[in-house]
Design an enzyme around this catalytic site. Structure first.
Site, mmCIF file in Angstrom:
data_model
loop_
_atom_site.group_PDB
_atom_site.id
_atom_site.type_symbol
_atom_site.label_atom_id
_atom_site.label_comp_id
_atom_site.label_asym_id
_atom_site.label_seq_id
_atom_site.Cartn_x
_atom_site.Cartn_y
_atom_site.Cartn_z
ATOM 1 N N PHE A 111 0.867 -1.178 0.000
ATOM 2 C CA PHE A 111 0.000 0.000 0.000
ATOM 3 C C PHE A 111 0.901 1.223 0.000
ATOM 4 O O PHE A 111 1.795 1.331 0.832
ATOM 5 C CB PHE A 111 -0.931 -0.011 1.212
ATOM 6 N N CYS A 112 0.662 2.163 -0.903
ATOM 7 C CA CYS A 112 1.660 3.189 -1.158
ATOM 8 C C CYS A 112 1.036 4.544 -1.415
ATOM 9 O O CYS A 112 -0.159 4.668 -1.671
ATOM 10 C CB CYS A 112 2.505 2.820 -2.384
ATOM 11 N N THR A 113 1.875 5.573 -1.350
ATOM 12 C CA THR A 113 1.526 6.908 -1.799
ATOM 13 C C THR A 113 2.689 7.442 -2.621
ATOM 14 O O THR A 113 3.842 7.325 -2.208
ATOM 15 C CB THR A 113 1.266 7.855 -0.619
ATOM 16 N N ARG B 70 -5.441 9.403 2.315
ATOM 17 C CA ARG B 70 -4.104 9.997 2.339
ATOM 18 C C ARG B 70 -3.980 11.103 1.296
ATOM 19 O O ARG B 70 -3.084 11.935 1.363
ATOM 20 C CB ARG B 70 -3.051 8.919 2.082
#
Length: 356
Positions: free
Chosen positions: A114-116, A288
């Site tokens: 899970f990333c940004t 986010r």
């Protein structure tokens, strides 16, 4: 002509506040795939790796799914493309894993991040690329994280950060050319992805390696990442070395669902991608995007640089959890720059410099 020298210092911050410095490896692409990861095999405790692999698989794969896909995974060795099939075989053999577990381990890594990611352009046309990378089993992965320089003819072809036993990259850069990060796009089920693999779709992280290895510039990288069939949906974020060279590619397995480039002339000087389509509203329990956008707007294009991107928008998403890349050729030529990676409870600090 300039030669890139990567001077890397890793500083990871754990809950115990102890510093940790993950190892750096040179992996020669001139060596046969079955043997090129031998430096890792010689450097890591095999029993620890086997236990870690078992813990990761057990935590991420339900028992019934594991037993159902194990025979398929074992046979995938015959369907997967080189060099990845050979690399997985060599790693599995070296660490004492079955080929099936080696394949499954790589599939687990493929479907659980899970990333940004943030791509931004300052008022002078400089491009900055930041990302975080989060997995659920951080207590294991902090001891398996490695920085890899893939070399050819003793020169750095491309670099990335990955985990022992995993042959893919979710984060990588080709010196003086472009950078790539990938964020999970959660569509589909395990068995759909495995069936897609049997139909010759590429794993997301393998396509990043292929692109870093073969593409020569931002445009060719964008084209490869947009059109190559995949085994899973994903977001590719790509940054180049020139003004306007930044894009978010929303991918279906078969091709692009959306291409979202920077448009600084119309005030759209940054893009933020998490794990949700940018034209939809993220769920309130995992938003986010909104704090990152607010922080970027508050900072302003004229004030964006490595320090402000790390301290403001990145901390708004995950405090101290971002890897930042400077992409301008002239920045690399003139002086070293810093990059940061902080997956969950870890922080990485990296210096880039050049020499003639």
């Amino acid at each position: 002509m300039f030669r890139l020298a990567l001077l890397t210092v890793f500083t990871f911050i754990f809950q115990s506040n102890a510093d940790f410095f993950p190892p750096q490896f040179n992996i020669s692409l001139d060596v046969k795939p079955e043997q090129r990861w031998d430096p890792l095999i010689e450097s890591f405790d095999k029993e620890f790796l086997r236990k870690s692999a078992a813990d990761i698989i057990n935590s991420a794969v339900p028992k019934w799914v594991y037993y159902a896909i194990q025979p398929i995974a074992a046979s995938l060795e015959w369907f997967l493309p080189e060099p990845f099939a050979g690399e997985i075989y060599g790693l599995s053999k070296g660490f004492g894993l079955s080929v099936a577990d080696g394949v499954i381990l790589n599939l687990v890594y493929e479907f659980t991040p899970f990333c940004t990611s943030i791509i931004a352009q300052d008022s002078k046309g400089n491009i900055y690329h930041g990302r975080n990378l989060d997995y659920n089993f951080e207590n294991i992965l902090r001891n398996l994280t490695i920085d890899v320089h893939f070399t050819r003819s003793r020169k750095v072809a491309y670099t990335g950060t990955t985990f022992v036993g995993y042959v893919g990259l979710w984060t990588g850069q080709k010196p003086f050319k472009f950078t790539i990060s990938a964020d999970e796009r959660d569509h589909g089920y395990w068995w759909e992805n495995i069936i897609a693999a049997l139909k010759n779709g590429s794993p997301v992280s393998w396509l990043i390696r292929k692109t870093l290895d073969e593409a020569e510039d931002f445009e060719s990288a964008m084209l490869t990442l947009s059109k190559t069939p995949l085994i899973a949906n994903v977001y590719y974020i790509v940054g180049g070395t020139k003004a306007k060279e930044g894009v978010v590619i929303t991918r279906n397995r078969e091709g692009p669902a959306d291409i979202w480039p920077l448009d600084p002339l119309n005030g759209e000087w940054y893009r933020v991608e998490t794990n949700y389509d940018h034209w939809t509203t993220p769920p309130p329990y995992d938003d986010r995007r909104t704090p990152a956008i607010k922080a970027l707007n508050a900072t302003g294009q004229e004030n964006i640089n490595l320090d402000t991107l790390f301290k403001s928008p990145c901390n708004a998403v995950w405090p101290k959890h971002m890897w930042l890349w400077p992409l301008l050729h002239h920045c690399w030529k003139k002086k070293g720059r810093r990059a940061f990676q902080c997956p969950r409870s870890k922080r990485k600090e990296e210096n880039f410099s050049t020499s003639k």
